[in-house]
Design an enzyme around this catalytic site. Structure first.
Site, short mmCIF file in Angstrom:
data_model
loop_
_atom_site.label_atom_id
_atom_site.label_comp_id
_atom_site.label_asym_id
_atom_site.label_seq_id
_atom_site.Cartn_x
_atom_site.Cartn_y
_atom_site.Cartn_z
N CYS A 100 0.88 -1.63 -0.16
CA CYS A 100 -0.24 0.20 -0.18
C CYS A 100 1.18 1.26 0.21
O CYS A 100 1.20 1.91 -1.26
CB CYS A 100 -0.85 -0.02 1.26
SG CYS A 100 -2.56 1.18 0.60
N ALA A 101 1.23 1.75 1.09
CA ALA A 101 1.88 3.38 1.00
C ALA A 101 3.47 3.01 0.61
O ALA A 101 4.11 3.57 -0.21
CB ALA A 101 2.32 3.18 2.49
#
Length: 439
Positions: A330-331
């Site tokens: 994700c990030a």
């Protein structure tokens, strides 16, 4: 057999005050000399940070979907080693599970742990009706033992008397009545509460205020007694599988304010697989830890810190040139891309990303459709998504994962980068494969 005093803090719905009650209770118990083991039901990265601050122990998640229900008791026993009481904060409403079913609900975890439940009820717009509400929750599934209630957002002494009287007539124990207050407010933004790592001393003050509120409003000793009524648990504590390495490679794990999403067991698994874990902050450190042989970049809020991450050009260039194993979620996926909201990122992946108003949230039953650093083609993985960003392209060709209605991920023998969050206790081969790839 192990007898760990324990209770579950649940609610009829989100927003009832579970986190305030659970965190405040943990901190209040600690202030009285208890060694408190904190746990959270479901795929939550933020609440466990407050739990850790309240107890001085790592916050841990219990999620039957991500790890399998057979690991719930072993993971609980692992986390509660050396503790004399455990507090488990629930998720959503008591009976809300995957796809509208019971599985992975707070009630499901409470049954697996054979733990009594305390229901936090928002009484702000009701009085005697709270008894009917609680009666429904108590009788809906008799396998769940409702030990009592904590009333939240009580408006006056008269309001409290009416609510208490109605509940006591129904045979329900009231363990506390919390007045409406503006003094205990934890700031939120697009993905929930602002994480502890971003708030510094303000987070400490917030937890202290929660502890004071719960200590003044609730029967702490009564709650300890209820926790002590939980029967013995049958099972062995989970331990990460141990490897005997010839050398210990350094795995650099991103941390700091921008990368706060990670499960405690991940570092434990990496260490057991033969690695030394070194945490680094991409906002402030201009180089990877000395001797870095692999990189793990988990979830968090890179969109909030895009300008600062971009400004750290020396580290971005080092990550882009790094030729060892990289696992990103994700990030981390966004950080490895070329650009995020117009700000240059590492450029390790040829993608751009941007914030969107749409929340992507939910469990994913994924199949690996290609082999990569952490995956082998045909394997199944259970994970979850939690973001408000979009990447272009959305995935590699081929992607790493597919699930019903979706595809995700970029991969090669030294890379797995995707939006999919995994709980590595449920996929312990991830740590083993990453460490082995360093060799």
């Amino acid at each position: 057999m192990v007898a760990v005093p324990r209770l579950v803090i649940a609610a009829p719905a989100s927003g009832s005050g579970k986190t305030t009650v659970a965190t405040g209770l943990m901190a209040a118990l600690r202030s009285r000399g208890h060694r408190v083991s904190p746990h959270k039901v479901g795929p939550d990265y933020i609440d466990p940070g407050y739990h850790a601050l309240a107890t001085g122990r790592p916050g841990r998640n219990l999620d039957p979907w991500l790890t399998g229900e057979e690991l719930i008791v072993p993971l609980f026993l692992h986390g509660s080693r050396g503790a004399d009481v455990a507090v488990v904060e629930g998720v959503m409403g008591l009976y809300d599970g995957v796809g509208g079913e019971d599985f992975a609900s707070t009630a499901h975890v409470a049954r697996l742990l054979d733990a009594p439940v305390v229901l936090v009820v928002d009484a702000a717009k009701q009085s005697r009706s709270v008894a009917a509400l609680v009666h429904g929750f108590a009788s809906f599934d008799t396998r769940v033992r409702l030990g009592g209630v904590i009333l939240n957002r009580i408006g006056s002494e008269r309001h409290e008397r009416i609510c208490r009287s109605a509940l006591e007539e129904s045979g329900i124990t009231v363990f506390g009545a919390i007045p409406r207050t503006d003094d205990v407010v934890t700031p939120s933004r697009h993905l929930g509460l602002v994480p502890v790592a971003e708030r510094g001393g303000a987070a400490v003050g917030a937890v202290d205020r929660m502890a004071d509120l719960i200590a003044k409003s609730c029967d702490i000793e009564g709650l300890v007694g209820l926790a002590g009524s939980a029967p013995q648990l049958y099972g062995e504590a989970w331990d990460p599988p141990q490897a005997v390495p010839v050398t210990r490679p350094v795995v650099a794990v991103a941390g700091g304010s921008a990368f706060t999403f990670g499960y405690t067991e991940q570092a434990e698994l990496l260490h057991a697989a033969g690695a030394d874990v070194a945490v680094f902050d991409p906002l402030r450190e201009e180089s990877l830890p000395t001797g870095t042989a692999a990189i793990v970049v988990g979830g968090g809020f890179p969109e909030v810190y895009a300008a600062e991450l971009s400004a750290n050009e020396p580290l971005r260039k080092q990550v882009a040139a790094f030729d060892g194993p990289i696992a990103a979620e994700c990030a981390g996926l966004l950080y490895l891309g070329r650009e995020l909201d117009g700000h240059p990122m590492c450029g390790r992946l040829d993608l751009t990303a941007r914030m969107t108003p749409r929340l992507t949230l939910g469990y994913r039953d994924a199949v690996a459709v290609s082999s990569s650093l952490l995956t082998r083609e045909g394997e199944r993985f259970r994970g979850h998504e939690f973001h408000r960003t979009a990447a272009d392209p959305a995935c590699g060709s081929p992607p790493v994962f597919r699930w019903r209605g979706g595809a995700d991920g970029f991969g090669d023998p030294l890379l797995t980068a995707s939006y999919l969050h995994l709980h590595w206790a449920g996929t312990p081969e991830a740590a083993t494969r990453l460490v082995q790839a360093t060799r």
